[in-house]
Enzyme design. Structure first.
Site, PDB file in Angstrom:
ATOM      1  N   HIS A 135       0.867  -1.180   0.000  1.00  0.00           N
ATOM      2  CA  HIS A 135       0.000   0.000   0.000  1.00  0.00           C
ATOM      3  C   HIS A 135       0.907   1.235   0.000  1.00  0.00           C
ATOM      4  O   HIS A 135       2.008   1.188   0.540  1.00  0.00           O
ATOM      5  CB  HIS A 135      -0.838  -0.062   1.278  1.00  0.00           C
ATOM      6  CG  HIS A 135      -1.905   0.971   1.397  1.00  0.00           C
ATOM      7  ND1 HIS A 135      -1.647   2.272   1.747  1.00  0.00           N
ATOM      8  CD2 HIS A 135      -3.250   0.896   1.225  1.00  0.00           C
ATOM      9  CE1 HIS A 135      -2.788   2.958   1.788  1.00  0.00           C
ATOM     10  NE2 HIS A 135      -3.774   2.139   1.476  1.00  0.00           N
ATOM     11  N   ASP A 212       3.275  -4.571   8.001  1.00  0.00           N
ATOM     12  CA  ASP A 212       2.019  -3.843   7.849  1.00  0.00           C
ATOM     13  C   ASP A 212       0.901  -4.882   7.942  1.00  0.00           C
ATOM     14  O   ASP A 212       0.662  -5.651   7.013  1.00  0.00           O
ATOM     15  CB  ASP A 212       2.008  -3.133   6.489  1.00  0.00           C
ATOM     16  CG  ASP A 212       0.663  -2.472   6.193  1.00  0.00           C
ATOM     17  OD1 ASP A 212      -0.284  -2.645   6.995  1.00  0.00           O
ATOM     18  OD2 ASP A 212       0.564  -1.794   5.161  1.00  0.00           O
ATOM     19  N   GLN A 215      -4.284  -5.484   6.916  1.00  0.00           N
ATOM     20  CA  GLN A 215      -5.255  -6.405   6.322  1.00  0.00           C
ATOM     21  C   GLN A 215      -5.216  -7.781   6.976  1.00  0.00           C
ATOM     22  O   GLN A 215      -5.855  -8.717   6.495  1.00  0.00           O
ATOM     23  CB  GLN A 215      -5.009  -6.543   4.807  1.00  0.00           C
ATOM     24  CG  GLN A 215      -5.203  -5.256   4.017  1.00  0.00           C
ATOM     25  CD  GLN A 215      -6.667  -4.817   3.938  1.00  0.00           C
ATOM     26  OE1 GLN A 215      -7.592  -5.571   4.259  1.00  0.00           O
ATOM     27  NE2 GLN A 215      -6.892  -3.583   3.507  1.00  0.00           N
ATOM     28  N   LYS A 238     -10.411  -0.616  10.141  1.00  0.00           N
ATOM     29  CA  LYS A 238     -10.620  -1.805   9.315  1.00  0.00           C
ATOM     30  C   LYS A 238     -10.999  -3.009  10.165  1.00  0.00           C
ATOM     31  O   LYS A 238     -11.228  -4.092   9.639  1.00  0.00           O
ATOM     32  CB  LYS A 238      -9.346  -2.137   8.522  1.00  0.00           C
ATOM     33  CG  LYS A 238      -8.995  -1.116   7.460  1.00  0.00           C
ATOM     34  CD  LYS A 238      -7.798  -1.596   6.647  1.00  0.00           C
ATOM     35  CE  LYS A 238      -7.069  -0.463   5.949  1.00  0.00           C
ATOM     36  NZ  LYS A 238      -7.771   0.039   4.780  1.00  0.00           N
ATOM     37  N   CYS A 378      -4.769   2.465  -3.679  1.00  0.00           N
ATOM     38  CA  CYS A 378      -3.559   2.984  -3.034  1.00  0.00           C
ATOM     39  C   CYS A 378      -2.396   2.012  -3.147  1.00  0.00           C
ATOM     40  O   CYS A 378      -1.563   1.933  -2.243  1.00  0.00           O
ATOM     41  CB  CYS A 378      -3.791   3.318  -1.571  1.00  0.00           C
ATOM     42  SG  CYS A 378      -5.001   4.599  -1.330  1.00  0.00           S
TER      43      CYS A 378
HETATM   44  C1  LIG Z   1      -2.247  -2.951   3.559  1.00  0.00           C
HETATM   45  C2  LIG Z   1      -2.628  -1.568   3.990  1.00  0.00           C
HETATM   46  N1  LIG Z   1      -1.711  -0.782   4.542  1.00  0.00           N
HETATM   47  C3  LIG Z   1      -2.009   0.464   4.960  1.00  0.00           C
HETATM   48  C4  LIG Z   1      -3.279   0.989   4.829  1.00  0.00           C
HETATM   49  C5  LIG Z   1      -3.528   2.387   5.295  1.00  0.00           C
HETATM   50  O1  LIG Z   1      -4.400   2.456   6.347  1.00  0.00           O
HETATM   51  P1  LIG Z   1      -4.737   3.851   7.015  1.00  0.00           P
HETATM   52  O2  LIG Z   1      -5.258   4.710   5.908  1.00  0.00           O
HETATM   53  O3  LIG Z   1      -5.763   3.568   8.037  1.00  0.00           O
HETATM   54  O4  LIG Z   1      -3.484   4.405   7.571  1.00  0.00           O
HETATM   55  C6  LIG Z   1      -4.256   0.199   4.251  1.00  0.00           C
HETATM   56  C7  LIG Z   1      -5.639   0.694   4.084  1.00  0.00           C
HETATM   57  O5  LIG Z   1      -6.041   1.332   3.178  1.00  0.00           O
HETATM   58  C8  LIG Z   1      -3.931  -1.103   3.808  1.00  0.00           C
HETATM   59  O6  LIG Z   1      -4.847  -1.885   3.232  1.00  0.00           O
END
Ligand SMILES: Cc1ncc(COP(=O)(O)O)c(C=O)c1O
Lengths: 420, 159
Positions: A135, A212, A215, A238, A378
């Site tokens: 992401h 990270d 998910q 999430k 993203c």
């Molecule tokens: C794998 C992953 N990393 C990071 C994020 C970023 O999350 P946040 O926008 O809550 O910081 C997301 C969500 O969009 C994600 O799916």
């Protein structure tokens, strides 16, 4: 739509669960809502909403500052939430830092490594390792760190099937690597890479690891001590929690060694006009009044998840994913991006539909009450890798049902007719 | 279906058979991207005419949803053969329509149809805020390319 609960082995009692989620009763465009966008942000149960309004109605005061009853109640609730989250990921409470979201968690670590002393400091001769499936939140902070320090950014590539290509692991993670950061579950492909192999290699060369888990934490058991990584980040919204709250877990010795980042109230021990000493972790990294209600909301979300059981949630999603993979085969011209079996992936399914643009797919699905995500999610490098501008993504959670998968498939058939 | 108000047949026709698509010679080229959805367009403008102010050709290569594709096709119909000033004025009316959020404009329907021709089919898109930028992508690119082409023309004259 008739409910197919009970038809697939492993499914949760979604009729009961959905009663806790008022929003799932909504109609959209005159149709029953099929919310298949939990990977972007889940919905939250009444228990979470109630915990937050209870807090505001009965207990609010600033935390850690005051001897009056409300201040003590607020502090107990806030710190109680930390205990719940610590237990949820099997960590000591000192290792659980509240942030705004996982993006902030990752940025925090990237910033610390830019200003830390040896051996953690990232400098011009060092390497930062990420992967092509990240992401943007796990790409851009490292690009910024590389630019600031002169370090080199490297990454693992994706193979044609949507797995990380680890064949060159020894040349990607070398003894110049200071940090290896990657997601444990892809938000586009659903891929879950072999963590142990990557973490072991990173530690063999003395690099730190950041996972990270945005998910993964919502969908499966997460035991940070068993994983053996150095940092793990995830995000509240999430996993049934509110927005505005995320978690950074880090090993205590490490957090103690690393420098502070944001300065302010809460994170200090003593302050004179010349200098300050800093509070022990986790407070060292929580400058200023924290998101109290949000932390409490996330605590309630974790309670809810645990009352169902993370293993059971994982099983439910696995059954639904397998069912969806089967049913999507009926849709002509549908190309699934990422691993093709439920065994190799999480409950997110990204696909293209002939040359119909995902925007158009999403719009016509919305008209039928089916909410999916469209775009590059993203994670633009993933789209570039597979030569597609964007995808349509359906994702499932503990409240998702086979009937919603059926609604998706019917909706996609309508899309095909519409643009034929 | 309510969607029919967005996906008018006129729009679907332009989407299936876009007018003027493909890249040909031009005096200026721009590349515009819609970062949220990844729609992209490369657009060229060729000027000509006695005063060098007439748009002789708009050519483009684009990738995106039906709305952005159809919009580029309609744009081609509306501006080729017109002066840059006329084209930009048409673009302003289209922008007005797209920002209307489905509310009445001060202009009459007849006047709008006179100016925008097939472009009025996009009135339904204005009700979908997330899609407005798809419809505007090619028009933003045109504005940019036309002003670059005009500037080059002026530099050439004064050189
Ligand atoms: C794998 C992953 N990393 C990071 C994020 C970023 O999350 P946040 O926008 O809550 O910081 C997301 C969500 O969009 C994600 O799916």
């Amino acid at each position: 739509m008739t409910s197919s609960t009970g038809v697939l082995p492993g499914l949760l009692d979604t009729d009961a669960i959905r009663k806790d989620f008022p929003i799932l009763d909504r109609e959209v465009n005159g149709r029953k809502l099929a919310f298949l966008d939990s990977a972007a942000s889940s919905q939250r149960p009444r228990q979470v909403i109630d915990a937050m309004s209870q807090y505001y109605e009965r207990h609010h005061a600033n935390v850690h500052r005051g001897v009056h009853t409300l201040a003590e109640e607020a502090t107990a609730l806030y710190e109680g939430a930390r205990d719940k989250i610590a237990a949820f990921i099997n960590a000591p409470r000192e290792e659980v830092i509240f942030t705004k979201n996982v993006s902030e968690s990752i940025n925090l670590v990237a910033n610390l490594l830019g200003t830390a002393d040896e051996p953690y400091r990232v400098g011009p001769d060092d390497e930062i390792v990420i992967t092509e499936m990240e992401h943007h939140s796990n790409i851009v902070p490292w690009q910024l760190l590389a630019q600031r320090t002169g370090a080199t950014l490297k990454w693992f590539r994706l193979d044609d099937e949507g797995h990380l290509d680890l064949s060159d692991i020894e040349s990607v993670i070398t003894d110049k690597a200071k940090i290896v950061a990657f997601s444990v579950a892809s938000n586009v492909l659903g891929t879950r890479p072999p963590l142990e192999q990557i973490i072991r290699r990173a530690h063999d060369v003395g690099a730190l690891t950041l996972l990270d888990a945005a998910q993964l934490a919502p969908h499966a058991p997460l035991d940070v001590q068993a994983l053996g990584a150095d940092f793990v980040g995830f995000t509240g919204h999430k996993m049934l929690g509110p927005t505005g709250i995320g978690i950074l877990w880090g090993r205590q010795e490490l957090l103690q060694d690393l420098p502070p980042f944001l300065g302010g109230g809460e994170m200090i021990e003593t302050v004179t006009m010349e200098q300050s000493t800093f509070a022990p972790v986790p407070y060292k990294y929580e400058a200023g009044t924290p998101p109290i209600a949000e932390a409490i909301g996330l605590g309630a979300a974790v309670d809810y998840l645990q009352s169902i059981g993370m293993e059971r949630i994982a099983e439910h999603e696995h059954a639904l994913t397998a069912y969806a993979l089967e049913r999507l085969k009926e849709v002509e011209d549908l190309r699934l991006i990422g691993p093709t079996t439920a065994e190799e992936r999480g409950a997110v399914l990204s696909f293209t539909l002939g040359d119909i643009h995902p925007h158009d797919v999403g719009q016509v699905l919305d008209e039928q009450g089916v909410a999916v995500r469209v775009g590059h999610h993203c994670a633009r490098p993933v789209c570039l890798r597979y030569g597609i501008p964007a995808t349509t993504r359906a994702s499932f959670y503990l409240y998702s049902t086979p009937a919603e998968v059926d609604a998706l498939v019917d909706g996609l058939q309508t899309v095909r007719r519409f643009f034929a | 279906m309510k969607l029919d108000s967005m996906y008018q047949d006129v729009i679907l026709d332009h989407y299936r058979n876009p007018h003027g698509k493909g890249l040909r010679d031009g005096d200026a080229e721009v590349h515009h991207v819609n970062p949220t959805c990844g729609d992209e367009i490369t657009l060229r403008v060729r000027l000509g005419g006695a005063d060098g102010q007439t748009i002789e050709d708009v050519s483009y290569a684009s990738q995106g949803c039906s709305i952005s594709q159809a919009s580029a096709s309609v744009l081609n119909d509306l501006v080729v053969g017109h002066t840059v000033a006329e084209a930009l004025a048409t673009g302003d009316v289209f922008l007005e329509l797209m920002q209307s959020r489905g509310h009445e404009l001060d202009r009459s329907d007849e006047e709008l149809e006179e100016i925008l021709d097939d472009g009025i089919a996009f009135a339904g898109v204005a009700k979908y805020p997330a899609r407005v930028k798809c419809a505007l992508l090619s028009w933003m690119a045109l504005k940019d390319a036309a002003s670059q082409a005009v500037q080059k023309e002026q530099e050439r004259k004064s050189a």
